[in-house]
Design a protein around this motif. Sequence first.
Motif, PDB file in Angstrom:
ATOM      1  N   UNK A   1       0.850  -1.188   0.000  1.00 45.24           N
ATOM      2  CA  UNK A   1       0.000   0.000   0.000  1.00 45.24           C
ATOM      3  C   UNK A   1       0.889   1.242   0.000  1.00 45.24           C
ATOM      4  N   UNK A   2       0.320   2.355  -0.418  1.00 41.20           N
ATOM      5  CA  UNK A   2       1.037   3.626  -0.378  1.00 41.20           C
ATOM      6  C   UNK A   2       0.219   4.634   0.421  1.00 41.20           C
ATOM      7  N   UNK A   3       0.863   5.361   1.300  1.00 44.21           N
ATOM      8  CA  UNK A   3       0.187   6.317   2.176  1.00 44.21           C
ATOM      9  C   UNK A   3       0.776   7.704   1.951  1.00 44.21           C
TER      10      UNK A   3
ATOM     11  N   UNK B   1      -4.729  18.112   5.697  1.00 45.12           N
ATOM     12  CA  UNK B   1      -5.758  17.472   6.540  1.00 45.12           C
ATOM     13  C   UNK B   1      -6.272  16.143   5.992  1.00 45.12           C
ATOM     14  N   UNK B   2      -5.780  15.722   4.843  1.00 50.13           N
ATOM     15  CA  UNK B   2      -6.266  14.466   4.275  1.00 50.13           C
ATOM     16  C   UNK B   2      -5.119  13.484   4.081  1.00 50.13           C
ATOM     17  N   UNK B   3      -5.487  12.210   3.999  1.00 49.07           N
ATOM     18  CA  UNK B   3      -4.519  11.152   3.729  1.00 49.07           C
ATOM     19  C   UNK B   3      -5.084  10.276   2.620  1.00 49.07           C
ATOM     20  N   UNK B   4      -4.226   9.903   1.680  1.00 54.36           N
ATOM     21  CA  UNK B   4      -4.616   9.024   0.576  1.00 54.36           C
ATOM     22  C   UNK B   4      -3.950   7.672   0.804  1.00 54.36           C
ATOM     23  N   UNK B   5      -4.761   6.627   0.910  1.00 52.42           N
ATOM     24  CA  UNK B   5      -4.251   5.262   1.048  1.00 52.42           C
ATOM     25  C   UNK B   5      -4.567   4.531  -0.257  1.00 52.42           C
TER      26      UNK B   5
ATOM     27  N   UNK C   1      -8.152   4.225  -2.465  1.00 51.44           N
ATOM     28  CA  UNK C   1      -8.192   4.013  -3.909  1.00 51.44           C
ATOM     29  C   UNK C   1      -7.262   2.869  -4.282  1.00 51.44           C
ATOM     30  N   UNK C   2      -7.253   2.491  -5.552  1.00 47.01           N
ATOM     31  CA  UNK C   2      -6.388   1.422  -6.031  1.00 47.01           C
ATOM     32  C   UNK C   2      -5.502   1.887  -7.167  1.00 47.01           C
ATOM     33  N   UNK C   3      -4.265   1.427  -7.181  1.00 48.65           N
ATOM     34  CA  UNK C   3      -3.347   1.723  -8.281  1.00 48.65           C
ATOM     35  C   UNK C   3      -3.609   0.769  -9.457  1.00 48.65           C
ATOM     36  N   UNK C   4      -3.274   1.213 -10.653  1.00 48.47           N
ATOM     37  CA  UNK C   4      -3.393   0.348 -11.820  1.00 48.47           C
ATOM     38  C   UNK C   4      -4.795   0.310 -12.395  1.00 48.47           C
ATOM     39  N   UNK C   5      -5.169  -0.836 -12.939  1.00 48.77           N
ATOM     40  CA  UNK C   5      -6.406  -0.958 -13.715  1.00 48.77           C
ATOM     41  C   UNK C   5      -7.658  -1.113 -12.864  1.00 48.77           C
ATOM     42  N   UNK C   6      -7.511  -1.516 -11.596  1.00 50.16           N
ATOM     43  CA  UNK C   6      -8.694  -1.809 -10.784  1.00 50.16           C
ATOM     44  C   UNK C   6      -8.511  -1.297  -9.357  1.00 50.16           C
ATOM     45  N   UNK C   7      -9.625  -1.226  -8.641  1.00 57.87           N
ATOM     46  CA  UNK C   7      -9.584  -0.925  -7.211  1.00 57.87           C
ATOM     47  C   UNK C   7      -9.024  -2.143  -6.472  1.00 57.87           C
ATOM     48  N   UNK C   8      -9.721  -3.270  -6.531  1.00 62.72           N
ATOM     49  CA  UNK C   8      -9.212  -4.517  -5.969  1.00 62.72           C
ATOM     50  C   UNK C   8     -10.060  -5.674  -6.459  1.00 62.72           C
ATOM     51  N   UNK C   9      -9.395  -6.719  -6.938  1.00 61.50           N
ATOM     52  CA  UNK C   9     -10.103  -7.911  -7.400  1.00 61.50           C
ATOM     53  C   UNK C   9     -10.449  -8.861  -6.258  1.00 61.50           C
ATOM     54  N   UNK C  10     -10.194  -8.442  -5.018  1.00 65.39           N
ATOM     55  CA  UNK C  10     -10.529  -9.285  -3.867  1.00 65.39           C
ATOM     56  C   UNK C  10      -9.414 -10.255  -3.536  1.00 65.39           C
ATOM     57  N   UNK C  11      -9.786 -11.433  -3.041  1.00 67.36           N
ATOM     58  CA  UNK C  11      -8.795 -12.442  -2.672  1.00 67.36           C
ATOM     59  C   UNK C  11      -8.185 -13.111  -3.892  1.00 67.36           C
ATOM     60  N   UNK C  12      -7.060 -13.759  -3.686  1.00 66.88           N
ATOM     61  CA  UNK C  12      -6.350 -14.461  -4.764  1.00 66.88           C
ATOM     62  C   UNK C  12      -6.908 -15.874  -4.891  1.00 66.88           C
ATOM     63  N   UNK C  13      -7.869 -16.048  -5.801  1.00 69.01           N
ATOM     64  CA  UNK C  13      -8.558 -17.333  -5.924  1.00 69.01           C
ATOM     65  C   UNK C  13      -7.616 -18.414  -6.437  1.00 69.01           C
ATOM     66  N   UNK C  14      -6.701 -18.062  -7.299  1.00 73.83           N
ATOM     67  CA  UNK C  14      -5.766 -19.068  -7.820  1.00 73.83           C
ATOM     68  C   UNK C  14      -4.874 -19.608  -6.705  1.00 73.83           C
ATOM     69  N   UNK C  15      -4.428 -18.707  -5.827  1.00 74.77           N
ATOM     70  CA  UNK C  15      -3.622 -19.156  -4.694  1.00 74.77           C
ATOM     71  C   UNK C  15      -4.455 -20.019  -3.756  1.00 74.77           C
ATOM     72  N   UNK C  16      -5.728 -19.661  -3.599  1.00 72.22           N
ATOM     73  CA  UNK C  16      -6.627 -20.437  -2.758  1.00 72.22           C
ATOM     74  C   UNK C  16      -6.813 -21.841  -3.328  1.00 72.22           C
ATOM     75  N   UNK C  17      -6.991 -21.902  -4.652  1.00 71.94           N
ATOM     76  CA  UNK C  17      -7.170 -23.195  -5.309  1.00 71.94           C
ATOM     77  C   UNK C  17      -5.901 -24.030  -5.236  1.00 71.94           C
ATOM     78  N   UNK C  18      -4.762 -23.362  -5.118  1.00 76.02           N
ATOM     79  CA  UNK C  18      -3.491 -24.068  -5.005  1.00 76.02           C
ATOM     80  C   UNK C  18      -3.221 -24.607  -3.617  1.00 76.02           C
ATOM     81  N   UNK C  19      -4.202 -24.420  -2.713  1.00 76.68           N
ATOM     82  CA  UNK C  19      -4.067 -24.985  -1.379  1.00 76.68           C
ATOM     83  C   UNK C  19      -3.413 -24.070  -0.375  1.00 76.68           C
ATOM     84  N   UNK C  20      -3.345 -22.773  -0.667  1.00 80.14           N
ATOM     85  CA  UNK C  20      -2.748 -21.828   0.270  1.00 80.14           C
ATOM     86  C   UNK C  20      -3.713 -21.584   1.425  1.00 80.14           C
TER      87      UNK C  20
END
Length: 259
Positions: free
Chosen positions: A5-7, A12-16, A54-73
């Motif tokens: 993350x970047x802070x 008076x404001x902070x951007x995360x 906010x999110x950097x790049x193309x999206x805000x956040x795609x959520x959890x890493x489903x591929x890693x989850x499927x890999x048994x993480x």
Amino acid sequence: MYETIRVEKLERKVIVSLNRPDAVNAMNPQMIEELAHCFENLKEDTTLQLLVLRGEGRVFSAGGDIRAMAGGNEELISPDIMNTVKRLVLAFYDLPMITVGVVHGAAAGLGYSLALSCDIVIAEQSSKLAMNFIGIGLIPDGGGHFFMKQRVGPVKAKQMIWQGEMLNGEQALALGLIDYNVEDGTADAAADQVIGKFLGAPILAMIASKKILHDATRAELEQVLDAEAAGQMRMRQTKDHEEGLRAFLGKRAPHFLGN
């Protein structure tokens, strides 16, 4: 100080900013821990009155890493990680500042729960907003049940969680899930306008009202987070969850059997 993350503090404001653009800002254990630590520390900074998420790049956040989850993480859904999610959400809910979520691209799963926890949510028209845990046989976490209920009421929240439908900005606005639907590429500019109005208003009184309302509902949020953690651990062991992961990776419709 942080890697995922970047802070940036600006008067008076902070951007995360969620800052794993190459991984579509998937919320891995490191990001979840860094967000929890960040929000816990920001609570003590009395110079800040407004937070932008906010999110950097193309999206805000795609959520959890489903591929890693499927890999048994197993680390992705474990008592430790669910406790860190609880820390993150409660620290964010307790922040003595106005929070503004700025969404472009996708906001899914845990990323969507976090966006919904903001006081104000701005999303671009083509955004893909989805509480899509149901597609892999899981339940919302990160307070998703609580924040959906606050936004649309318990009956509609229940139905939307069951459907796991993907919404664009216009659809989300019509349902009351977001507060502003703006043209693509203009979310940051729209956020600047909203932020300017807050900073030019009696914001201390606004923050005081936020605290009264949040203090009254904090115990419920904590209860929901505990229930989500327990439920998520149970769902992780089901055959329907395994089938949901296989179907996702195989790019096919899942065949759930209810076990």
